[in-house]
Motif scaffolding. Structure first.
Motif, PDB file in Angstrom:
ATOM      1  N   GLU A   1      13.947  -2.443   0.860  1.00 25.45           N
ATOM      2  CA  GLU A   1      14.939  -2.745  -0.176  1.00 25.45           C
ATOM      3  C   GLU A   1      14.272  -2.972  -1.525  1.00 25.45           C
ATOM      4  OE1 GLU A   1      17.078  -6.215   0.970  1.00 25.45           O
ATOM      5  OE2 GLU A   1      17.731  -5.375   2.872  1.00 25.45           O
ATOM      6  N   GLU A   2      15.087  -2.824  -2.571  1.00 27.17           N
ATOM      7  CA  GLU A   2      14.643  -3.203  -3.909  1.00 27.17           C
ATOM      8  C   GLU A   2      14.890  -4.686  -4.088  1.00 27.17           C
ATOM      9  OE1 GLU A   2      16.096  -1.007  -7.225  1.00 27.17           O
ATOM     10  OE2 GLU A   2      15.802   0.913  -6.239  1.00 27.17           O
ATOM     11  N   LYS A   3      14.075  -5.313  -4.911  1.00 26.45           N
ATOM     12  CA  LYS A   3      14.199  -6.762  -5.138  1.00 26.45           C
ATOM     13  C   LYS A   3      14.422  -7.014  -6.613  1.00 26.45           C
ATOM     14  CE  LYS A   3      13.686 -11.047  -3.657  1.00 26.45           C
ATOM     15  NZ  LYS A   3      14.738 -11.629  -2.872  1.00 26.45           N
ATOM     16  N   ARG A   4      15.386  -7.854  -6.913  1.00 21.89           N
ATOM     17  CA  ARG A   4      15.642  -8.281  -8.292  1.00 21.89           C
ATOM     18  C   ARG A   4      15.288  -9.748  -8.409  1.00 21.89           C
ATOM     19  NH1 ARG A   4      19.090  -4.921 -11.317  1.00 21.89           N
ATOM     20  NH2 ARG A   4      19.681  -6.722 -12.552  1.00 21.89           N
ATOM     21  N   MET A   5      14.417 -10.039  -9.382  1.00 20.49           N
ATOM     22  CA  MET A   5      13.999 -11.424  -9.607  1.00 20.49           C
ATOM     23  C   MET A   5      13.858 -11.663 -11.099  1.00 20.49           C
ATOM     24  SD  MET A   5      11.125 -12.673  -6.872  1.00 20.49           S
ATOM     25  CE  MET A   5       9.940 -11.405  -7.202  1.00 20.49           C
ATOM     26  N   ASN A   6      13.828 -12.908 -11.444  1.00 16.05           N
ATOM     27  CA  ASN A   6      13.559 -13.336 -12.807  1.00 16.05           C
ATOM     28  C   ASN A   6      12.171 -12.854 -13.222  1.00 16.05           C
ATOM     29  OD1 ASN A   6      12.276 -15.411 -14.660  1.00 16.05           O
ATOM     30  ND2 ASN A   6      14.432 -16.023 -14.752  1.00 16.05           N
ATOM     31  N   ALA A   7      11.996 -12.586 -14.523  1.00 13.82           N
ATOM     32  CA  ALA A   7      10.720 -12.073 -15.026  1.00 13.82           C
ATOM     33  C   ALA A   7       9.567 -13.042 -14.761  1.00 13.82           C
ATOM     34  CB  ALA A   7      10.832 -11.777 -16.517  1.00 13.82           C
ATOM     35  N   ILE A   8       9.834 -14.336 -14.843  1.00 14.31           N
ATOM     36  CA  ILE A   8       8.781 -15.324 -14.587  1.00 14.31           C
ATOM     37  C   ILE A   8       8.366 -15.277 -13.116  1.00 14.31           C
ATOM     38  CG2 ILE A   8       8.238 -17.790 -14.565  1.00 14.31           C
ATOM     39  CD1 ILE A   8      10.138 -18.042 -16.988  1.00 14.31           C
ATOM     40  N   LEU A   9       9.342 -15.159 -12.222  1.00 17.54           N
ATOM     41  CA  LEU A   9       9.023 -15.060 -10.801  1.00 17.54           C
ATOM     42  C   LEU A   9       8.242 -13.782 -10.506  1.00 17.54           C
ATOM     43  CD1 LEU A   9      12.281 -16.365  -9.072  1.00 17.54           C
ATOM     44  CD2 LEU A   9      10.142 -17.573  -9.489  1.00 17.54           C
ATOM     45  N   TRP A  10       8.624 -12.685 -11.169  1.00 17.34           N
ATOM     46  CA  TRP A  10       7.873 -11.435 -10.985  1.00 17.34           C
ATOM     47  C   TRP A  10       6.432 -11.601 -11.441  1.00 17.34           C
ATOM     48  CZ3 TRP A  10       8.354  -7.857  -7.740  1.00 17.34           C
ATOM     49  CH2 TRP A  10       9.584  -7.311  -7.396  1.00 17.34           C
ATOM     50  N   ALA A  11       6.240 -12.247 -12.575  1.00 23.69           N
ATOM     51  CA  ALA A  11       4.887 -12.446 -13.086  1.00 23.69           C
ATOM     52  C   ALA A  11       4.065 -13.279 -12.104  1.00 23.69           C
ATOM     53  CB  ALA A  11       4.934 -13.119 -14.454  1.00 23.69           C
ATOM     54  N   LEU A  12       4.653 -14.336 -11.571  1.00 25.79           N
ATOM     55  CA  LEU A  12       3.952 -15.161 -10.582  1.00 25.79           C
ATOM     56  C   LEU A  12       3.657 -14.352  -9.322  1.00 25.79           C
ATOM     57  CD1 LEU A  12       5.906 -18.534 -10.868  1.00 25.79           C
ATOM     58  CD2 LEU A  12       3.551 -18.098 -11.588  1.00 25.79           C
ATOM     59  N   TYR A  13       4.623 -13.555  -8.899  1.00 28.40           N
ATOM     60  CA  TYR A  13       4.437 -12.740  -7.703  1.00 28.40           C
ATOM     61  C   TYR A  13       3.325 -11.706  -7.914  1.00 28.40           C
ATOM     62  CZ  TYR A  13       5.379  -9.816  -3.671  1.00 28.40           C
ATOM     63  OH  TYR A  13       5.248  -9.105  -2.507  1.00 28.40           O
ATOM     64  N   ASP A  14       3.290 -11.101  -9.091  1.00 25.27           N
ATOM     65  CA  ASP A  14       2.242 -10.128  -9.394  1.00 25.27           C
ATOM     66  C   ASP A  14       0.860 -10.789  -9.414  1.00 25.27           C
ATOM     67  OD1 ASP A  14       3.952  -7.973  -9.538  1.00 25.27           O
ATOM     68  OD2 ASP A  14       4.158  -8.048 -11.724  1.00 25.27           O
ATOM     69  N   LEU A  15       0.791 -12.035  -9.866  1.00 28.41           N
ATOM     70  CA  LEU A  15      -0.491 -12.739  -9.929  1.00 28.41           C
ATOM     71  C   LEU A  15      -0.986 -13.214  -8.560  1.00 28.41           C
ATOM     72  CD1 LEU A  15      -0.039 -14.957 -13.107  1.00 28.41           C
ATOM     73  CD2 LEU A  15      -1.623 -13.047 -12.823  1.00 28.41           C
ATOM     74  N   GLY A  16      -0.075 -13.757  -7.744  1.00 26.94           N
ATOM     75  CA  GLY A  16      -0.541 -14.379  -6.507  1.00 26.94           C
ATOM     76  C   GLY A  16       0.327 -14.166  -5.291  1.00 26.94           C
ATOM     77  N   GLY A  17       1.314 -13.307  -5.381  1.00 25.33           N
ATOM     78  CA  GLY A  17       2.170 -13.040  -4.234  1.00 25.33           C
ATOM     79  C   GLY A  17       3.116 -14.183  -3.916  1.00 25.33           C
ATOM     80  N   LYS A  18       3.635 -14.128  -2.708  1.00 22.24           N
ATOM     81  CA  LYS A  18       4.633 -15.131  -2.298  1.00 22.24           C
ATOM     82  C   LYS A  18       4.046 -16.538  -2.234  1.00 22.24           C
ATOM     83  CE  LYS A  18       3.981 -14.029   2.551  1.00 22.24           C
ATOM     84  NZ  LYS A  18       3.612 -12.664   2.828  1.00 22.24           N
ATOM     85  N   TRP A  19       2.729 -16.625  -1.996  1.00 14.52           N
ATOM     86  CA  TRP A  19       2.090 -17.940  -1.935  1.00 14.52           C
ATOM     87  C   TRP A  19       2.114 -18.641  -3.283  1.00 14.52           C
ATOM     88  CZ3 TRP A  19       1.305 -20.346   2.393  1.00 14.52           C
ATOM     89  CH2 TRP A  19       1.165 -19.617   3.562  1.00 14.52           C
ATOM     90  N   LEU A  20       1.854 -17.899  -4.355  1.00 14.47           N
ATOM     91  CA  LEU A  20       1.861 -18.519  -5.678  1.00 14.47           C
ATOM     92  C   LEU A  20       3.272 -18.910  -6.097  1.00 14.47           C
ATOM     93  CD1 LEU A  20       0.265 -19.401  -8.147  1.00 14.47           C
ATOM     94  CD2 LEU A  20       0.609 -17.126  -9.105  1.00 14.47           C
ATOM     95  N   VAL A  21       4.234 -18.034  -5.830  1.00  9.52           N
ATOM     96  CA  VAL A  21       5.629 -18.338  -6.198  1.00  9.52           C
ATOM     97  C   VAL A  21       6.091 -19.610  -5.499  1.00  9.52           C
ATOM     98  CG1 VAL A  21       8.011 -17.522  -6.107  1.00  9.52           C
ATOM     99  CG2 VAL A  21       6.178 -15.916  -6.654  1.00  9.52           C
ATOM    100  N   SER A  22       5.902 -19.669  -4.189  1.00  6.46           N
ATOM    101  CA  SER A  22       6.354 -20.858  -3.456  1.00  6.46           C
ATOM    102  C   SER A  22       5.483 -22.066  -3.774  1.00  6.46           C
ATOM    103  CB  SER A  22       6.378 -20.584  -1.952  1.00  6.46           C
ATOM    104  OG  SER A  22       5.105 -20.206  -1.492  1.00  6.46           O
ATOM    105  N   GLY A  23       4.207 -21.850  -4.050  1.00  9.54           N
ATOM    106  CA  GLY A  23       3.314 -22.953  -4.392  1.00  9.54           C
ATOM    107  C   GLY A  23       3.688 -23.634  -5.694  1.00  9.54           C
TER     108      GLY A  23
END
Length: 97
Positions: free
Chosen positions: A46-68
């Motif tokens: 599936e495609e995922k829609r997220m806030n730009a800040i969440l995307w930036a965090l996800y690009d930097l560290g994946g799901k661990w950084l976002v949830s962290g």
């Protein structure tokens, strides 16, 4: 000034702790939800829609950084509420002496 606690609602110095706990637990629960959601999305097509800040965090560290980040915010709110409650109790006890 005899006592800074003048109104009925201001007499409870535990309010910051209670508020911090509620907000903190909410942020930590949101972090768990995001982790589970992102983990499920990573295994899907599936495609995922997220806030730009969440995307930036996800690009930097994946799901661990976002949830962290959200977990740390939750822990900070709990700590801040406990700290403020401790200060208010110290002030209240000092006013009674």
């Amino acid at each position: 000034m005899d006592n800074m606690y003048t109104g009925k609602s201001s007499k409870n110095p535990n309010k910051p702790l209670i508020g911090g706990l509620l907000l903190g637990i909410g942020f930590i629960a949101f972090a768990v939800f995001l982790y589970i959601d992102l983990a499920a999305w990573e295994t899907s097509t599936e495609e995922k829609r997220m806030n730009a800040i969440l995307w930036a965090l996800y690009d930097l560290g994946g799901k661990w950084l976002v949830s962290g980040v959200f977990s740390l915010l939750g822990l900070f709110m709990i700590w801040n509420g406990a700290k403020k409650t401790k200060e208010l109790k110290r002030i209240k006890n000092g006013a009674h002496q």
